[in-house]
Design an enzyme around this catalytic site. Structure first.
Site, PDB file in Angstrom:
ATOM      1  N   LYS A  87      32.334  60.150  38.967  1.00  0.00           N
ATOM      2  CA  LYS A  87      32.315  58.998  38.057  1.00  0.00           C
ATOM      3  C   LYS A  87      32.282  57.748  38.913  1.00  0.00           C
ATOM      4  CE  LYS A  87      34.346  55.875  36.256  1.00  0.00           C
ATOM      5  NZ  LYS A  87      33.688  54.539  36.322  1.00  0.00           N
ATOM      6  N   CYS A 124      39.180  47.015  51.117  1.00  0.00           N
ATOM      7  CA  CYS A 124      40.583  47.430  51.009  1.00  0.00           C
ATOM      8  C   CYS A 124      41.291  47.287  52.345  1.00  0.00           C
ATOM      9  CB  CYS A 124      40.640  48.875  50.525  1.00  0.00           C
ATOM     10  SG  CYS A 124      39.623  49.974  51.516  1.00  0.00           S
TER      11      CYS A 124
HETATM   12  P1  NAD Z   1      39.119  49.898  39.935  1.00  0.00           P
HETATM   13  O1  NAD Z   1      40.423  50.580  40.194  1.00  0.00           O
HETATM   14  O2  NAD Z   1      39.064  48.895  38.872  1.00  0.00           O
HETATM   15  O3  NAD Z   1      37.991  50.980  39.596  1.00  0.00           O
HETATM   16  C1  NAD Z   1      37.711  52.068  40.448  1.00  0.00           C
HETATM   17  C2  NAD Z   1      37.083  53.179  39.634  1.00  0.00           C
HETATM   18  O4  NAD Z   1      38.044  53.671  38.697  1.00  0.00           O
HETATM   19  C3  NAD Z   1      35.877  52.719  38.793  1.00  0.00           C
HETATM   20  O5  NAD Z   1      34.915  53.735  38.785  1.00  0.00           O
HETATM   21  C4  NAD Z   1      36.499  52.533  37.415  1.00  0.00           C
HETATM   22  O6  NAD Z   1      35.566  52.642  36.367  1.00  0.00           O
HETATM   23  C5  NAD Z   1      37.503  53.673  37.390  1.00  0.00           C
HETATM   24  N1  NAD Z   1      38.586  53.522  36.408  1.00  0.00           N
HETATM   25  C6  NAD Z   1      39.036  52.381  35.818  1.00  0.00           C
HETATM   26  N2  NAD Z   1      40.030  52.675  34.928  1.00  0.00           N
HETATM   27  C7  NAD Z   1      40.212  54.016  34.981  1.00  0.00           C
HETATM   28  C8  NAD Z   1      41.092  54.919  34.307  1.00  0.00           C
HETATM   29  N3  NAD Z   1      41.981  54.500  33.416  1.00  0.00           N
HETATM   30  N4  NAD Z   1      41.015  56.234  34.611  1.00  0.00           N
HETATM   31  C9  NAD Z   1      40.148  56.686  35.529  1.00  0.00           C
HETATM   32  N5  NAD Z   1      39.271  55.884  36.184  1.00  0.00           N
HETATM   33  C10 NAD Z   1      39.312  54.563  35.919  1.00  0.00           C
HETATM   34  O7  NAD Z   1      38.680  49.316  41.351  1.00  0.00           O
HETATM   35  P2  NAD Z   1      37.387  48.451  41.683  1.00  0.00           P
HETATM   36  O8  NAD Z   1      37.597  47.084  41.127  1.00  0.00           O
HETATM   37  O9  NAD Z   1      36.163  49.204  41.318  1.00  0.00           O
HETATM   38  O10 NAD Z   1      37.465  48.415  43.283  1.00  0.00           O
HETATM   39  C11 NAD Z   1      38.293  47.554  43.975  1.00  0.00           C
HETATM   40  C12 NAD Z   1      39.615  48.213  44.360  1.00  0.00           C
HETATM   41  O11 NAD Z   1      39.356  49.389  45.108  1.00  0.00           O
HETATM   42  C13 NAD Z   1      40.467  47.364  45.251  1.00  0.00           C
HETATM   43  O12 NAD Z   1      41.809  47.392  44.819  1.00  0.00           O
HETATM   44  C14 NAD Z   1      40.359  48.013  46.613  1.00  0.00           C
HETATM   45  O13 NAD Z   1      41.428  47.802  47.477  1.00  0.00           O
HETATM   46  C15 NAD Z   1      40.208  49.432  46.245  1.00  0.00           C
HETATM   47  N6  NAD Z   1      39.566  50.163  47.344  1.00  0.00           N
HETATM   48  C16 NAD Z   1      40.300  51.025  48.092  1.00  0.00           C
HETATM   49  C17 NAD Z   1      39.719  51.688  49.159  1.00  0.00           C
HETATM   50  C18 NAD Z   1      40.500  52.662  50.002  1.00  0.00           C
HETATM   51  O14 NAD Z   1      39.865  53.466  50.656  1.00  0.00           O
HETATM   52  N7  NAD Z   1      41.811  52.628  50.023  1.00  0.00           N
HETATM   53  C19 NAD Z   1      38.386  51.473  49.454  1.00  0.00           C
HETATM   54  C20 NAD Z   1      37.652  50.583  48.668  1.00  0.00           C
HETATM   55  C21 NAD Z   1      38.261  49.937  47.606  1.00  0.00           C
END
Ligand code: NAD
Length: 473
Positions: free
Chosen positions: A169, A278
């Protein structure tokens, strides 16, 4: 204008059951460049069913067969690097140098997992028992927008290497990049159902995958709040989880550091991926005695940085991915000002000369204390905080005074001294005098930066469970 109206289930491109259409933007121009028809919970269930059907045969494939598959995937992704690069610039707004790295990384990560698999022993011994590493089952792979191809390929590669089947997803905001990756992986000729891609909203498709009883494992990269929701939802069926979440990484600059090198490196670490990383080093810890000198160099370096058109090779900082993200970053800059931090570069609004596009001025605050909002919360934009410390002990204490623990950096003229400091920082990775990536080393967070590790042997084993066979010898 891209019109994306198919998802990928059971080896075929199919029209989603979901009927919602979602606009895709070029963030540098704020123009709609495409529309995607989103999958819904019913599509997620179909995808899980397909992955479940494919599992018995796929989980019994040999290491040799999986290596062959991964090699085909690698070759296929590599062959379309240019197309992926174009989509990354257009849909995500990454500056061309970054976009090129990202497009290449999607193929590289497949090669890295293949390398790990080649030497991995699935069977070992413990006392009289034979211990067999068994694939967990159907894996749900949920990814964010800030490195779409890399996250899809990395997670899928590890799942496949382990013998799991997958439902992916991706972020709904990266549908053009996902379309390319899906087509490429289809060309690689994986057995039907081994991977399925359902682009949809998180609270429908993501939630269904996180709750589904036939999904054994979730590998998620995204924000900490969503990671917690997934953990709670998955608890009902005791899913195994790998959560790669947010960060507020400290960049610890020791008092003997050469600022001519340290300042450009710190800015590069802080502003990487236009600040949408991140692992960005967003809290820059500098010795009080040299803070003024550090600030002066920062002013000089940031003034030379170019934020703007991602297609201009001189650009280091591109736009934020969406209006929402732009507004969020603006809001944090305002909070920093209101809390009394001192702006030494950038500030609110767009960089000079840019009237549209979700561009943010590369912004650095000084005089920040570690309890300010801008030092505690992940901003996910090019906004950095300089925090002064009295001595090394205080620097370590500030570095660890955070709810996150993904990555940290230590810069010093004395490698042994830097190493000693690094061992005391609670973070999954600590980089000493470097920004280099090591794909063989585990990656993941302490504290609220996540659970579990990706990459290398640790990442492969996150898709398996040990099974002990007793009485076999
Ligand atoms: P997000 O958490 O909003 O979304 C990530 C994914 O989760 C998307 O595909 C989204 O549609 C899905 N999602 C949203 N709500 C959900 C739910 N209730 N259940 C299951 N899936 C759900 O994050 P974003 O805005 O897409 O990305 C930015 C964030 O990602 C930042 O906080 C960043 O730090 C983090 N990030 C972490 C890493 C790492 O490796 N630690 C790497 C890149 C980004």
């Amino acid at each position: 204008m891209q019109h994306i109206d198919k998802i990928y289930i059971d080896g075929a491109f199919v029209t989603p059951h979901g009927e919602e259409w979602f606009d895709l933007f070029n963030p540098a121009k704020e123009t709609v460049i495409g529309r995607v028809r989103l999958a819904d919970a019913e599509d997620a269930r179909r995808a899980v069913a397909a992955a479940k059907r494919a599992l018995p045969a796929f989980s019994r494939t040999s290491k040799k067969e999986r290596i062959a598959l991964l090699e085909r995937m690698h070759a296929a992704v590599q062959a379309r690097e240019d197309e992926l690069f174009e989509a990354i610039v257009e849909e995500y707004g990454a500056p061309v140098s970054r976009a090129r790295w990202m497009a290449k990384y999607a193929a590289d990560v497949l090669a890295e997992v293949t390398k790990v698999l080649r030497t991995y022993e699935f069977t070992r011994h413990a006392g009289t028992a034979e211990v067999v590493m068994q694939p967990l089952g159907v894996a749900g792979l949920i990814t964010p927008w800030n490195s779409n191809g890399g996250f899809i390929c990395g997670k899928l590669a590890a799942a496949i290497a382990a013998g799991c089947t997958a439902v992916i997803k991706p972020s709904e905001m990266s549908a053009i990049q996902t379309r390319i990756i899906t087509a490429v992986l289809h060309e690689a000729g994986l057995p039907a159902g081994v991977f399925n891609i359902v682009t949809g909203r998180g609270d429908t498709v993501g939630a269904e995958i996180s709750a589904h009883p036939d999904v054994a494992k979730i590998s998620f990269t995204g924000s900490t709040p969503v990671g917690k929701t997934i953990l709670r939802t998955g608890a009902e069926t005791l899913k195994r989880v790998t959560l790669e979440l947010g960060g507020k990484s400290p960049m610890v600059i020791l008092d003997d550091a050469d600022f001519a090198e340290a300042v450009p490196l710190a800015l590069q670490a802080g502003f990487m991926n236009s600040g949408q990383a991140c692992i960005a080093g967003t809290r820059i810890l500098v010795p009080q005695s040299r803070a003024a000198e550090f600030e002066e160099r920062v002013r000089f370096e940031v003034a030379r940085m170019q934020a703007g058109d991602p297609r201009d090779p001189a650009t280091q900082i591109g736009p934020m991915v969406s209006r929402k993200q732009w507004e969020r970053v603006q809001c944090y800059i305002r909070i920093g000002i209101d809390e009394g931090a001192r702006l030494i570069a950038g500030g609110e609004g767009r960089p000079e000369g840019l009237e549209h596009g979700w561009f943010v001025r590369p912004t650095v605050f000084s005089g920040v204390s570690n309890d300010m909002t801008i030092a505690r919360e992940e901003i996910f934009g090019p906004v950095l905080s300089i925090i002064a410390y009295r001595d090394t002990e205080e620097a370590i204490a500030i570095a660890n005074d955070t709810s996150y623990g993904l990555q940290a950096y230590v810069l010093s003229a004395d490698a042994a001294r830097a190493r000693a400091v690094a061992t005391r920082i609670d973070a999954g990775r600590v980089l000493i005098n470097t920004l280099a990536h090591e794909p063989a080393a585990p990656f993941g967070g302490f504290k609220q930066s996540g659970i579990g590790r990706e990459y290398g042997t640790f990442g492969l084993e996150a898709f398996m469970e040990p099974k002990s066979l007793l009485g076999v010898n």
